[in-house]
Design a protein around this motif. Structure first.
Motif, PDB file in Angstrom:
ATOM      1  N   PHE A  53       2.522  -3.200  -4.121  1.00 33.81           N
ATOM      2  CA  PHE A  53       2.056  -2.539  -3.148  1.00 33.81           C
ATOM      3  C   PHE A  53       0.171  -1.582  -2.855  1.00 33.81           C
ATOM      4  O   PHE A  53       0.386  -1.731  -1.709  1.00 33.81           O
ATOM      5  CB  PHE A  53       2.687  -1.572  -1.358  1.00 33.81           C
ATOM      6  N   LEU A 112       3.050   2.101  -2.343  1.00 35.90           N
ATOM      7  CA  LEU A 112       2.737   2.049  -1.754  1.00 35.90           C
ATOM      8  C   LEU A 112       1.768   3.442  -0.764  1.00 35.90           C
ATOM      9  O   LEU A 112       0.305   3.013   0.218  1.00 35.90           O
ATOM     10  CB  LEU A 112       3.569   1.825   0.082  1.00 35.90           C
ATOM     11  N   ALA A 113       2.460   4.248  -1.723  1.00 39.74           N
ATOM     12  CA  ALA A 113       2.080   5.693  -0.892  1.00 39.74           C
ATOM     13  C   ALA A 113       0.551   5.652  -1.281  1.00 39.74           C
ATOM     14  O   ALA A 113      -0.133   6.579  -0.780  1.00 39.74           O
ATOM     15  CB  ALA A 113       2.894   6.563  -1.637  1.00 39.74           C
ATOM     16  N   PHE A 114       0.410   4.954  -2.783  1.00 41.22           N
ATOM     17  CA  PHE A 114      -1.217   4.788  -2.713  1.00 41.22           C
ATOM     18  C   PHE A 114      -1.995   4.359  -1.844  1.00 41.22           C
ATOM     19  O   PHE A 114      -3.482   4.334  -1.739  1.00 41.22           O
ATOM     20  CB  PHE A 114      -1.726   4.032  -4.023  1.00 41.22           C
ATOM     21  N   GLN A 116      -1.624   3.906   0.775  1.00 44.50           N
ATOM     22  CA  GLN A 116      -2.308   4.882   2.034  1.00 44.50           C
ATOM     23  C   GLN A 116      -3.339   5.954   1.531  1.00 44.50           C
ATOM     24  O   GLN A 116      -4.356   5.850   2.298  1.00 44.50           O
ATOM     25  CB  GLN A 116      -1.365   5.737   2.865  1.00 44.50           C
ATOM     26  N   PHE A 120      -6.736   5.652   3.383  1.00 42.81           N
ATOM     27  CA  PHE A 120      -7.037   7.578   4.610  1.00 42.81           C
ATOM     28  C   PHE A 120      -8.720   8.002   3.694  1.00 42.81           C
ATOM     29  O   PHE A 120      -9.496   8.679   3.837  1.00 42.81           O
ATOM     30  CB  PHE A 120      -6.363   8.562   4.288  1.00 42.81           C
ATOM     31  N   TYR A 234      -2.671  -1.110   5.170  1.00 40.27           N
ATOM     32  CA  TYR A 234      -1.315  -1.099   4.300  1.00 40.27           C
ATOM     33  C   TYR A 234      -1.346  -2.779   4.609  1.00 40.27           C
ATOM     34  O   TYR A 234      -0.444  -3.349   3.962  1.00 40.27           O
ATOM     35  CB  TYR A 234      -0.631  -0.399   5.506  1.00 40.27           C
ATOM     36  N   HIS A 235      -1.385  -2.975   5.722  1.00 41.48           N
ATOM     37  CA  HIS A 235      -1.410  -5.031   6.122  1.00 41.48           C
ATOM     38  C   HIS A 235      -2.005  -5.530   5.208  1.00 41.48           C
ATOM     39  O   HIS A 235      -1.822  -7.191   4.996  1.00 41.48           O
ATOM     40  CB  HIS A 235      -2.391  -5.166   7.813  1.00 41.48           C
ATOM     41  N   GLU A 238       0.690  -5.685   2.370  1.00 45.01           N
ATOM     42  CA  GLU A 238       2.215  -6.126   2.384  1.00 45.01           C
ATOM     43  C   GLU A 238       1.303  -8.366   3.024  1.00 45.01           C
ATOM     44  O   GLU A 238       2.748  -8.848   2.127  1.00 45.01           O
ATOM     45  CB  GLU A 238       2.049  -6.558   4.248  1.00 45.01           C
ATOM     46  N   LEU A 277       3.705 -13.084  15.344  1.00 45.50           N
ATOM     47  CA  LEU A 277       4.064 -11.949  14.390  1.00 45.50           C
ATOM     48  C   LEU A 277       5.823 -11.993  14.033  1.00 45.50           C
ATOM     49  O   LEU A 277       6.680 -12.199  13.489  1.00 45.50           O
ATOM     50  CB  LEU A 277       3.867 -10.620  14.511  1.00 45.50           C
ATOM     51  N   GLY A 281       7.757 -12.914  11.303  1.00 45.35           N
ATOM     52  CA  GLY A 281       9.412 -11.585  11.239  1.00 45.35           C
ATOM     53  C   GLY A 281      10.281 -12.738  10.924  1.00 45.35           C
ATOM     54  O   GLY A 281      11.122 -12.640   9.862  1.00 45.35           O
TER      55      GLY A 281
END
Lengths: 326, 284
Positions: A53, A112-114, A116, A120, A234-235, A238, A277, A281
Motif C-alpha cells: 500500500f 499503509l501506515a508508512f 500515511q 504527513f 493514501y488514494h 489505493e 466512485l 466501488g
C-alpha cells in the motif's frame, strides 16, 4: 499468447493507438504514466506476492524530486528523471526492508501506515513541498533541441519511456530473478528452504518497483506542471493497486489495460456523474467475487474458449491467489 | 497544566481509537480478514448519530441506534457478500472492502452532501467543569467515562462469557470450533457485526467532538491500523494500550508542535515496529 515479445507488441500498439481514441493529450499521457506505475506495482503484487500500500510514497517522492530539481537547479531533464528513480528506489528499499519483517495482512497494514507517514511528512514540511497547494511552477525542460511544450510532443516522449520501462520490466520478470520472485510468491517457505535469500529478493523487487514508480511520479509532475499533495496520499496508493488488480496480476500487460480502463472510465464517468466512485466501488466488489484475474484473465479465458481449451497455463499453478473459483 | 489538559484530551481520543481498533483486531483474530471498510462503518455511525439528532431523537437514543444500525448493516453485508470471499487470498478481501468503503462513502455524500457539519453535544453535557485552573468540557469527560465502562464490558464479554471463549477458540482454530458443534457462520457474523458496531459507536461518540465530514472514514481507518500495528494484532490489551498511547501522543503534540501532531503518531508507529516487529503485545 504468453511470449514476452507479443506482450511488448501489444504495449507498443496501445501507445500507438491511444492518440486516435483519446482527444486529450493529457489523458492519453496519464494512461501511459499510470501504466508504468501499475506495472511497477504488479512486479511486487503479481510476481512477488507483496501487496504494498506504499506505492503512492514512491510515486509522490518521484514527483517532488523532479519538481525540486527542476525548480532549484539547472539540471537537464533526463538526469532529473534518473534522480527521481534513485530516490524512489532508495526509499522503497528502506520501507521494503522494514515491512517484510511481517507477512500477510500485517505487511499490508505496515505499508499503509508508512504511506500515511510520508503523506504527513509532505503535508507538514510545506516549506519544501508546498503542502496542500502542491509544489507549483515546475518548468518542462526540453531534451537538447527537442521541445516538449505541446501535449502531444510530451506524449511521444512519455511513450518512449513507457516502452523502455515495459521492456525492462519484462526482461526482469522473465529473468532468473523474476522466476525466483514467482517461486517466492507461490511458496515462500520452500524457496527459503531451497536456499534462496528470500528477504534479499523481496527487497530487490521493492528497489525495482520503487524506481519505476518514482519515474512515473516524476513524469506525472512534469505533465501537470505541479507536484500535488495528492500524488503522495493514501488514494494514490489505493488507485495504483486497484489499476493493477483490475488489469490482472502477474501479467505486465494487464497493468497497462488496468491503468487505461481505470483512467478512461473514471474520466468518462466523472464528467457524467460526480458520484461515480459509487460505481467503482460496486465494480471492485464484482471483481473480487467474479473476475478475480482481472481484464487480462477475461481476455485469456475468452481466447481459451475460442481455441477450445480452458484458461492459460497460470490456471494450473497451485495455491495462487485467484486460482480458487467460487 | 496545559499538559494535564492535553493528557485528558488524549485519553478521550485514545479510548475512541481503542473502540475503533479493537473491532478491527477481533475481526482479524477470528476471521483472518482485513477489513478496509472499518473506517466506513465509523463514518456511517457518525452520520447516523448526526441524522438521528436532527430528527429529534435524544442523544442516548441516537448513540445506541447508530451503533445498532451500523451493526445490522454490517451483518447483512457479511452474510450477503463477505462470507463468499473469506476463503480467497487477502488481496480480494482488500479489493472487496475498499469497494464497500467507497460505496458507503459515496452514499453518505449523496444523502448528506459533500460538506461536513458540526454536531451539538447533548444538552445535559454541554457545560464545563473546572479542572484546577482549566475549564474542561463535560462531554469529553463523559466520553472517557462511557468508553471506560464499555471497555470493561467488552473485556468481560471476551474473557468471561461463552461467546468470548468461542471467539478466542475460533481465532486459534475455526475447524475445531465447528467440530465441537458451534455454528461458525453465525459466530463470524456476530463478531463482524460487533466489530463494525463498535466502530459505528466510536464514530457517533466522536461526532460532537470533531463534527462529521464524508472523509473522516479514511482517516479513522489509517489510525485504526496504526493502533493495531502498535498494539499487536488480535490483542484486546494491545489495542487498549496502543489506542491510549496514540491518543495521548497526538494530543500532547498538538501543544508542542501543532503542525506535526498527526506526523507524530506515525513516527511512534515506526519506532515501535523497529524495536518490536510484532507490536507491543502481538502473538507469534
Amino acid at each position: 499468447m504468453d511470449r514476452p515479445i507479443f506482450h511488448f507488441a501489444l504495449a507498443a500498439l496501445v501507445a500507438l493507438l491511444l492518440p486516435f481514441f483519446i482527444r486529450s493529450g493529457t489523458l492519453a499521457t496519464e494512461v501511459l504514466v499510470f501504466a508504468i506505475a501499475a506495472a511497477g506495482c504488479n512486479l511486487l503484487l503479481g510476481y512477488t506476492g507483496l501487496l504494498s500500500f506504499g506505492q503512492g510514497i514512491f510515486f509522490g517522492l518521484g514527483s517532488y524530486t523532479l519538481g525540486l530539481a527542476l525548480i532549484h537547479t539547472t539540471l537537464p531533464l533526463l538526469p532529473t528523471l534518473v534522480l527521481a528513480m534513485i530516490v524512489g528506489s532508495v526509499v522503497a528499499i528502506v520501507i521494503g526492508a522494514l515491512s517484510i519483517r511481517r507477512q500477510g495482512v500485517y505487511f499490508v497494514m505496515l505499508t499503509l501506515a508508512f504511506a500515511q507517514l510520508f503523506y504527513f511528512l509532505a503535508y507538514t514540511f510545506s516549506d519544501i513541498t508546498g503542502g496542500d497547494n502542491g509544489l507549483i511552477g515546475i518548468p518542462r525542460r526540453g531534451i537538447g533541441p527537442l521541445a516538449l511544450n505541446s501535449s502531444w510532443s510530451y506524449y511521444g516522449f512519455v511513450a518512449v519511456i513507457f516502452l523502455i520501462s515495459f521492456a525492462a520490466l519484462q526482461r526482469i520478470a522473465t529473468s532468473t530473478f523474476g522466476r525466483t520472485l514467482l517461486a517466492i510468491r507461490y511458496n515462500g517457505e520452500r524457496a527459503q528452504a531451497i536456499g534462496f535469500p528470500v528477504r534479499a529478493f523481496k527487497i530487490a523487487a521493492f528497489a525495482v518497483s520503487g524506481a519505476v514508480t518514482g519515474l512515473a511520479g516524476a513524469l506525472h509532475a512534469l505533465l501537470i506542471g505541479i507536484a500535488p499533495l495528492s500524488d503522495i496520499d493514501y488514494h494514490m496508493s489505493e488507485s495504483l493497486l486497484v489499476m493493477t488488480i483490475i488489469g490482472g496480476t502477474g501479467n505486465l500487460f494487464g497493468s497497462v489495460l488496468g491503468a487505461a480502463f481505470y483512467l478512461i472510465v473514471s474520466d468518462t464517468l466523472s464528467a457524467i456523474w460526480p458520484r461515480w466512485l459509487l460505481l467503482l466501488g460496486a465494480l471492485l466488489i464484482v471483481l473480487a467475487l467474479f473476475i478475480q484475474k482481472g481484464i487480462w484473465g477475461l481476455i485469456e479465458s475468452g481466447v481459451g474458449i475460442v481455441r477450445g481449451r480452458r484458461g492459460g497455463p497460470d490456471a494450473m499453478a497451485p495455491g495462487v491467489s485467484g486460482s480458487e473459483r467460487p | 497544566m496545559i499538559y494535564l489538559f492535553q493528557l485528558m484530551n488524549g485519553i478521550g481520543l485514545g479510548m475512541l481509537y481503542f473502540l475503533l481498533a479493537v473491532g478491527l483486531s477481533v475481526i482479524f483474530g477470528l476471521l483472518h480478514f482485513v477489513n478496509f471498510a472499518h473506517g466506513a462503518f465509523y463514518l456511517l455511525g457518525a452520520y447516523l448519530c448526526y441524522a438521528l439528532l436532527q430528527y429529534g431523537v435524544g442523544f442516548w437514543g441516537a448513540l445506541v441506534l447508530a451503533a445498532i444500525i451500523v451493526a445490522a448493516i454490517a451483518a447483512v453485508v457479511e452474510t450477503g457478500l463477505l462470507k463468499r470471499i473469506y476463503r480467497l487470498d487477502h488481496m480480494y478481501h482488500i479489493v472487496a472492502t475498499i469497494g464497500l468503503a467507497l460505496m458507503i462513502q459515496e452514499i453518505v455524500i449523496i444523502v448528506w452532501g459533500p460538506v461536513g457539519s458540526s454536531v451539538p453535544a447533548p444538552k445535559a453535557l454541554t457545560g464545563a467543569i473546572m479542572l484546577g485552573h482549566f475549564i474542561y468540557p463535560e462531554y469529553r469527560l463523559f466520553v472517557i467515562g462511557f468508553t471506560a465502562v464499555l471497555a470493561a464490558i467488552l473485556w468481560w464479554v471476551l474473557e468471561g462469557t461463552r461467546l468470548g471463549a468461542v471467539v478466542r477458540a475460533g481465532s486459534e482454530s475455526t475447524d475445531m470450533v465447528s467440530l465441537l458443534g458451534y455454528d461458525i457462520n453465525r459466530i463470524n457474523t456476530a463478531v463482524f457485526a460487533l466489530g463494525a458496531g463498535l466502530a459505528g459507536l466510536a464514530g457517533a461518540l466522536a461526532a460532537p467532538i470533531r463534527g462529521v465530514d464524508p472523509f473522516m472514514g479514511v482517516e479513522a481507518l489509517a489510525v485504526a491500523f496504526v493502533v493495531v500495528v502498535i498494539g499487536g494484532m488480535g490483542s484486546y490489551t494491545g489495542a487498549l494500550i496502543a489506542g491510549l498511547l496514540v491518543g495521548i501522543v497526538q494530543s500532547l503534540m498538538t501543544t508542542l508542535w501543532p503542525a506535526g501532531a498527526s506526523l507524530a503518531i506515525y513516527i511512534a508507529m515506526v519506532l515501535v515496529v523497529l524495536v518490536m516487529p510484532r507490536g507491543l503485545l502481538g502473538r507469534a
